[in-house]
Scaffold this motif. Structure first.
Motif, PDB file in Angstrom:
ATOM      1  N   VAL A   1       0.849  -1.190   0.000  1.00 50.23           N
ATOM      2  CA  VAL A   1       0.000   0.000   0.000  1.00 50.23           C
ATOM      3  C   VAL A   1       0.882   1.237   0.000  1.00 50.23           C
ATOM      4  O   VAL A   1       1.833   1.335   0.783  1.00 50.23           O
ATOM      5  CB  VAL A   1      -0.932   0.010   1.236  1.00 50.23           C
ATOM      6  N   ASP A   2       0.569   2.184  -0.884  1.00 48.83           N
ATOM      7  CA  ASP A   2       1.282   3.462  -0.933  1.00 48.83           C
ATOM      8  C   ASP A   2       0.273   4.598  -0.843  1.00 48.83           C
ATOM      9  O   ASP A   2      -0.677   4.650  -1.634  1.00 48.83           O
ATOM     10  CB  ASP A   2       2.087   3.603  -2.235  1.00 48.83           C
ATOM     11  N   ILE A   3       0.476   5.497   0.119  1.00 52.83           N
ATOM     12  CA  ILE A   3      -0.340   6.710   0.208  1.00 52.83           C
ATOM     13  C   ILE A   3       0.372   7.771  -0.626  1.00 52.83           C
ATOM     14  O   ILE A   3       1.412   8.293  -0.230  1.00 52.83           O
ATOM     15  CB  ILE A   3      -0.499   7.181   1.662  1.00 52.83           C
ATOM     16  N   LEU A   4      -0.165   8.074  -1.784  1.00 51.46           N
ATOM     17  CA  LEU A   4       0.477   9.007  -2.700  1.00 51.46           C
ATOM     18  C   LEU A   4       0.101  10.454  -2.412  1.00 51.46           C
ATOM     19  O   LEU A   4       0.837  11.371  -2.782  1.00 51.46           O
ATOM     20  CB  LEU A   4       0.130   8.654  -4.141  1.00 51.46           C
ATOM     21  N   ALA A   5      -1.036  10.665  -1.777  1.00 52.60           N
ATOM     22  CA  ALA A   5      -1.465  12.009  -1.381  1.00 52.60           C
ATOM     23  C   ALA A   5      -2.517  11.861  -0.296  1.00 52.60           C
ATOM     24  O   ALA A   5      -3.292  10.900  -0.299  1.00 52.60           O
ATOM     25  CB  ALA A   5      -2.020  12.787  -2.563  1.00 52.60           C
ATOM     26  N   SER A   6      -2.538  12.816   0.634  1.00 53.40           N
ATOM     27  CA  SER A   6      -3.493  12.736   1.730  1.00 53.40           C
ATOM     28  C   SER A   6      -3.791  14.134   2.249  1.00 53.40           C
ATOM     29  O   SER A   6      -2.889  14.958   2.378  1.00 53.40           O
ATOM     30  CB  SER A   6      -2.937  11.869   2.869  1.00 53.40           C
ATOM     31  N   GLY A   7      -5.062  14.396   2.536  1.00 48.95           N
ATOM     32  CA  GLY A   7      -5.440  15.678   3.111  1.00 48.95           C
ATOM     33  C   GLY A   7      -6.396  16.446   2.223  1.00 48.95           C
ATOM     34  O   GLY A   7      -6.820  15.974   1.163  1.00 48.95           O
ATOM     35  N   SER A   8      -6.737  17.664   2.660  1.00 49.78           N
ATOM     36  CA  SER A   8      -7.698  18.465   1.913  1.00 49.78           C
ATOM     37  C   SER A   8      -7.162  18.883   0.555  1.00 49.78           C
ATOM     38  O   SER A   8      -7.927  19.263  -0.334  1.00 49.78           O
ATOM     39  CB  SER A   8      -8.092  19.708   2.719  1.00 49.78           C
TER      40      SER A   8
ATOM     41  N   HIS B   1      -5.724  12.152   5.969  1.00 47.51           N
ATOM     42  CA  HIS B   1      -6.663  13.267   5.850  1.00 47.51           C
ATOM     43  C   HIS B   1      -6.605  14.180   7.070  1.00 47.51           C
ATOM     44  O   HIS B   1      -7.642  14.680   7.539  1.00 47.51           O
ATOM     45  CB  HIS B   1      -8.079  12.745   5.615  1.00 47.51           C
ATOM     46  N   LEU B   2      -5.417  14.420   7.614  1.00 51.58           N
ATOM     47  CA  LEU B   2      -5.265  15.329   8.742  1.00 51.58           C
ATOM     48  C   LEU B   2      -5.468  16.765   8.284  1.00 51.58           C
ATOM     49  O   LEU B   2      -4.985  17.170   7.224  1.00 51.58           O
ATOM     50  CB  LEU B   2      -3.881  15.203   9.373  1.00 51.58           C
ATOM     51  N   SER B   3      -6.156  17.544   9.093  1.00 50.05           N
ATOM     52  CA  SER B   3      -6.303  18.967   8.824  1.00 50.05           C
ATOM     53  C   SER B   3      -4.962  19.659   9.061  1.00 50.05           C
ATOM     54  O   SER B   3      -4.313  19.455  10.093  1.00 50.05           O
ATOM     55  CB  SER B   3      -7.360  19.572   9.743  1.00 50.05           C
TER      56      SER B   3
ATOM     57  N   GLU C   1      -9.176   8.173   8.249  1.00 52.08           N
ATOM     58  CA  GLU C   1      -8.896   9.576   8.514  1.00 52.08           C
ATOM     59  C   GLU C   1      -8.848   9.844  10.015  1.00 52.08           C
ATOM     60  O   GLU C   1      -9.569   9.239  10.806  1.00 52.08           O
ATOM     61  CB  GLU C   1      -9.922  10.491   7.833  1.00 52.08           C
ATOM     62  N   SER C   2      -7.951  10.763  10.391  1.00 54.35           N
ATOM     63  CA  SER C   2      -7.875  11.288  11.753  1.00 54.35           C
ATOM     64  C   SER C   2      -7.772  12.793  11.571  1.00 54.35           C
ATOM     65  O   SER C   2      -6.700  13.378  11.617  1.00 54.35           O
ATOM     66  CB  SER C   2      -6.652  10.709  12.476  1.00 54.35           C
ATOM     67  N   ASN C   3      -8.912  13.414  11.330  1.00 51.25           N
ATOM     68  CA  ASN C   3      -8.932  14.725  10.707  1.00 51.25           C
ATOM     69  C   ASN C   3      -8.565  15.890  11.619  1.00 51.25           C
ATOM     70  O   ASN C   3      -7.780  16.763  11.238  1.00 51.25           O
ATOM     71  CB  ASN C   3     -10.315  14.967  10.091  1.00 51.25           C
ATOM     72  N   HIS C   4      -9.110  15.907  12.837  1.00 58.69           N
ATOM     73  CA  HIS C   4      -8.962  17.142  13.615  1.00 58.69           C
ATOM     74  C   HIS C   4      -8.956  16.877  15.116  1.00 58.69           C
ATOM     75  O   HIS C   4      -9.366  15.821  15.588  1.00 58.69           O
ATOM     76  CB  HIS C   4     -10.110  18.098  13.288  1.00 58.69           C
TER      77      HIS C   4
ATOM     78  N   GLU D   1       1.521   4.951  11.062  1.00 58.30           N
ATOM     79  CA  GLU D   1       2.165   5.988  10.272  1.00 58.30           C
ATOM     80  C   GLU D   1       1.132   7.071   9.994  1.00 58.30           C
ATOM     81  O   GLU D   1      -0.040   6.788   9.804  1.00 58.30           O
ATOM     82  CB  GLU D   1       2.706   5.395   8.967  1.00 58.30           C
ATOM     83  N   VAL D   2       1.601   8.318   9.982  1.00 59.81           N
ATOM     84  CA  VAL D   2       0.691   9.450   9.784  1.00 59.81           C
ATOM     85  C   VAL D   2       1.025  10.119   8.461  1.00 59.81           C
ATOM     86  O   VAL D   2       2.195  10.358   8.147  1.00 59.81           O
ATOM     87  CB  VAL D   2       0.814  10.471  10.926  1.00 59.81           C
ATOM     88  N   PHE D   3      -0.016  10.438   7.676  1.00 58.59           N
ATOM     89  CA  PHE D   3       0.164  11.106   6.396  1.00 58.59           C
ATOM     90  C   PHE D   3      -0.615  12.416   6.396  1.00 58.59           C
ATOM     91  O   PHE D   3      -1.774  12.440   6.730  1.00 58.59           O
ATOM     92  CB  PHE D   3      -0.336  10.214   5.257  1.00 58.59           C
TER      93      PHE D   3
END
Length: 245
Positions: free
Chosen positions: A3-10, A210-212, A158-161, A243-245
């Motif tokens: 698994v690769d997270i290529l982009a994450s967030g708003s 998807h962290l703010s 997601e762990s958004n806010h 791991e956090v993205f």
């Protein structure tokens, strides 16, 4: 499974899942050219993508859909979300509902809670039985979602806010209310609580996404989950990885 997270967030979300020579993407929320570049950086040729799965049609999840037309990649989304997805060639558009076998992956959808027409999450199992669960934008995690995500080797959630940071932010009150609602986004504590019901301490890999950028901090999100799992006796880097993205 890899698994690769290529982009994450708003700013955009893209996840690549590989196994047994097959590759699928979950969401394509950054520009097509950036997706092509990031795929190559992790050793994936864009013309090797077998399918694209969409969680929902907000721009930070579908911005890069021109990739599908360029490389003739089939795109799967719920019937409701196709109402908002434009520009995909008709022959590439597929409605997904429930279970689907796509390019060697057994894909199951589950309903999530977000302000979109019909947002969904995915539980994806490869040919050897490895499982990744993808739960992005949602305001809460219910029992049916937990059931769908059980027994995964990978949890992408997601762990958004942080609610206190959000409350003290300069966001308009209406935006704050939306984020905190049951069709908004998960707080660090909500994510941690969900993971205590899912993680068994058998070497799972947790990816917090998807962290703010305004209302959260990577270490805060990470520590919230670590502390919650520690109360259940699970030790980070021994029983699971995070791991956090």
């Amino acid at each position: 499974m890899k698994v690769d997270i290529l982009a994450s967030g708003s700013g955009g979300n893209v996840i690549a899942v590989r196994s047994s020579g097959n590759t699928i993407l979950v969401d394509v929320g950054i520009a097509k050219t950036k997706i092509e570049q990031r795929l190559l950086e992790v050793g994936i040729k864009p013309n090797e993508i077998d399918a694209i799965l969409i969680t929902h049609a907000h721009s930070d999840h579908v911005k890069g859909l021109p990739l599908a037309n360029k490389y003739h990649i089939p795109v799967f989304a719920s019937e409701g979300e196709w109402k908002s997805i434009k520009g995909v060639n008709e022959e590439l558009r597929h409605i997904i509902d429930g279970n689907l076998l796509v390019s060697g992956f057994d894909v199951t959808t589950f309903n999530v809670h977000h302000d979109a027409f019909e947002p969904i999450g995915y539980a994806i199992v490869d040919k050897v039985g490895d499982k990744v669960s993808v739960c992005l934008d949602t305001g809460k995690v219910d029992s049916e979602m937990i059931e769908a995500m059980k027994y995964s080797e990978f949890f992408i959630i997601e762990s958004n806010h942080d609610p206190v940071m959000l409350e003290h932010s300069n966001y308009p009150n209406a935006t704050k209310a939306r984020i905190l609602s049951d069709i908004g986004h998960l707080s660090n504590a909500q994510t941690a609580e969900a993971l205590t019901k899912l993680v068994k301490g058998v070497g799972e890999k947790i990816y917090l996404t998807h962290l703010s950028s305004t209302n959260n901090m990577s270490e805060l999100a990470k520590l919230t989950t670590i502390r919650a799992l520690a109360k259940k006796g699970n030790k980070v880097n021994e029983d699971y990885e995070i791991e956090v993205f």
